[in-house]
Scaffold this motif. Structure first.
Motif, PDB file in Angstrom:
ATOM      1  N   THR A   1       0.824  -1.206   0.000  1.00 30.72           N
ATOM      2  CA  THR A   1       0.000   0.000   0.000  1.00 30.72           C
ATOM      3  C   THR A   1       0.862   1.262   0.000  1.00 30.72           C
ATOM      4  OG1 THR A   1      -0.116   0.100   2.423  1.00 30.72           O
ATOM      5  CG2 THR A   1      -1.821  -1.180   1.282  1.00 30.72           C
ATOM      6  N   ALA A   2       0.299   2.305  -0.591  1.00 30.91           N
ATOM      7  CA  ALA A   2       0.857   3.656  -0.508  1.00 30.91           C
ATOM      8  C   ALA A   2      -0.291   4.580  -0.130  1.00 30.91           C
ATOM      9  CB  ALA A   2       1.471   4.073  -1.837  1.00 30.91           C
ATOM     10  N   LYS A   3      -0.011   5.536   0.741  1.00 33.47           N
ATOM     11  CA  LYS A   3      -1.089   6.380   1.246  1.00 33.47           C
ATOM     12  C   LYS A   3      -0.585   7.801   1.447  1.00 33.47           C
ATOM     13  CE  LYS A   3      -4.593   6.451   4.934  1.00 33.47           C
ATOM     14  NZ  LYS A   3      -5.070   5.763   6.177  1.00 33.47           N
ATOM     15  N   ALA A   4      -1.441   8.787   1.139  1.00 35.17           N
ATOM     16  CA  ALA A   4      -1.097  10.194   1.349  1.00 35.17           C
ATOM     17  C   ALA A   4      -2.373  10.960   1.677  1.00 35.17           C
ATOM     18  CB  ALA A   4      -0.438  10.781   0.107  1.00 35.17           C
ATOM     19  N   GLY A   5      -2.243  12.007   2.493  1.00 35.54           N
ATOM     20  CA  GLY A   5      -3.427  12.784   2.844  1.00 35.54           C
ATOM     21  C   GLY A   5      -3.102  13.986   3.707  1.00 35.54           C
ATOM     22  N   PHE A   6      -4.161  14.651   4.127  1.00 33.96           N
ATOM     23  CA  PHE A   6      -4.046  15.828   4.986  1.00 33.96           C
ATOM     24  C   PHE A   6      -4.955  15.660   6.192  1.00 33.96           C
ATOM     25  CE2 PHE A   6      -2.771  17.475   0.857  1.00 33.96           C
ATOM     26  CZ  PHE A   6      -1.659  18.246   1.183  1.00 33.96           C
TER      27      PHE A   6
END
Length: 388
Positions: free
Chosen positions: A148-153
């Motif tokens: 998995t790869a994940k990005a956010g704010f």
């Protein structure tokens, strides 16, 4: 899209760790650790068999993790995630659960952008990283092991020194996912997952503040300077407005005085005697607010009545007697009542009455009124007149 997300996740993760290695060991005291938890909605994107789908958005998504901030700008967090993808209202019902573990780099965007110059209640974190996951399909016994790869704010609102409210929006990518999210057929598109959660951060440690809300000494000084400058600007603006109001009040009083000047000569002796009777019997008074010697604009009528009489009778002198209510020390009320009488005398002098014709006296508390009645106390705070 997949390559961009992988690059962002890896870059943020590496930058946080590398910054920590170069960080000054002489860091100020603040708490580094927090427990982050959230619950919310999820939506798998595109990778479905024909005829299958989920609600937009779908319930449930959850996360639980531990975060360590090296300083107020960079940190790292490890967390467990859960997504439930399902369709139960159609002919092709399914339920798929995704479990994952990831490690992400964290950037304190709010601190980098100096949110503290305008608020110490809100903050913004950016996060991205890599992990592993497992998809459990309801129609087959074998699940999918994925990378998995994940990005956010994450938007944050400080509730106390120990707790903040968080709202997070993230996008994830499942690498090497073999089947569609419904588990029916071989994957036919890039599998992305969007999540939105609301939760809390609980701060651990013995210090008063956490890195999320820490402001360094030089930055705090700059913050104070900016706020002092803003206050000074506000004070100057307030002074200008007060000066304008005073001028408007003086202009209004001068206008009323000019109007009365033209009427004084036209008063009959009977009208003058009536004014004298009203003054001596206490019908002409100037009233004041609590603990104040400032004359209200509404008092100009009473002052003009006295001025009219004195202009018509240049040989008459007047006693101005001030009073106060029974609230407060006796000595203080004595001085306050004197100030009230002198304030009225100053206005009369400005309106053209010789100061030698005015005698001021402060008699302190007026004990003739009911101390327990606010309305009665209002009547006690006054200046009365007597002709001598």
């Amino acid at each position: 899209m997949r390559k961009k997300l992988l690059f962002i996740a890896l870059a943020v993760l590496v930058s946080g760790v590398s910054y920590s290695q170069n960080a000054n060991s002489d860091e100020p005291d603040f708490n580094h650790w927090s427990i982050d938890a959230g619950i919310g909605l999820t939506k798998p994107y595109r990778n479905m068999a024909p005829g299958y789908g989920t609600a937009t958005p779908d319930f449930l998504s959850g996360e639980l993790g531990a975060r360590y901030m090296f300083n107020e700008f960079f940190g790292v967090k490890a967390g467990l995630g859960y997504n439930n993808f399902q369709e139960k209202d159609g002919l092709m019902d399914f339920t798929t659960k995704q479990y994952q573990f990831d490690v992400q780099g964290v950037v304190g965007v709010g601190r980098l952008l100096h949110f503290e110059t305008w608020t110490q209640t809100f903050n913004l974190l950016a996060h991205a990283g890599l992990g592993v996951g497992w998809l459990d399909y309801d129609n087959i016994s074998d699940g999918d092991h994925v990378g998995t790869a994940k990005a956010g704010f994450t938007g944050m609102a400080k509730l106390s020194d120990r707790v903040s409210l968080n709202i997070d929006g993230s996008m994830g990518y499942n690498g090497r996912q073999n089947r569609t999210f419904d588990g029916r057929v071989t994957r036919n598109d890039e599998p992305f997952v969007f999540t939105g959660t609301i939760g809390i951060s609980y701060y651990l440690g013995k210090n008063e503040t956490h890195a999320d809300w820490f402001v360094r000494g030089d930055e705090y000084a700059a913050l104070l300077d900016s706020r002092i400058a803003a206050l000074e600007e506000q004070i100057q603006k307030s002074r200008a407005e007060d000066a304008k109001k005073v001028q408007e009040g003086d202009d209004k009083l001068n206008t009323r005085v000019d109007e009365l000047d033209s009427k004084v000569d036209g008063l009959s002796n009977k009208e003058v005697d009536m004014i004298e009777q009203l003054i001596n019997e206490g019908y002409v008074n100037i009233f004041f607010d609590f603990n104040s010697s400032e004359i209200d604009k509404g008092a100009t009528d009473a002052i003009n009545v006295l001025r009219t009489y004195m202009k018509k009778n240049p040989g008459v002198n007047v006693n101005l007697v001030g009073y106060a209510d029974e609230k407060g020390p006796e000595d203080y009320n004595k001085k306050l009542s004197t100030k009230r009488a002198e304030a009225v005398a100053d206005v009369l002098v400005k309106a053209g009455i010789e100061k030698s014709r005015l005698n001021t006296e402060g008699r302190g508390e007026d004990t003739s009124v009911d101390e327990g009645s606010p309305n009665a106390r209002q009547l006690a705070r006054r200046v009365t007149f007597s002709i001598r």
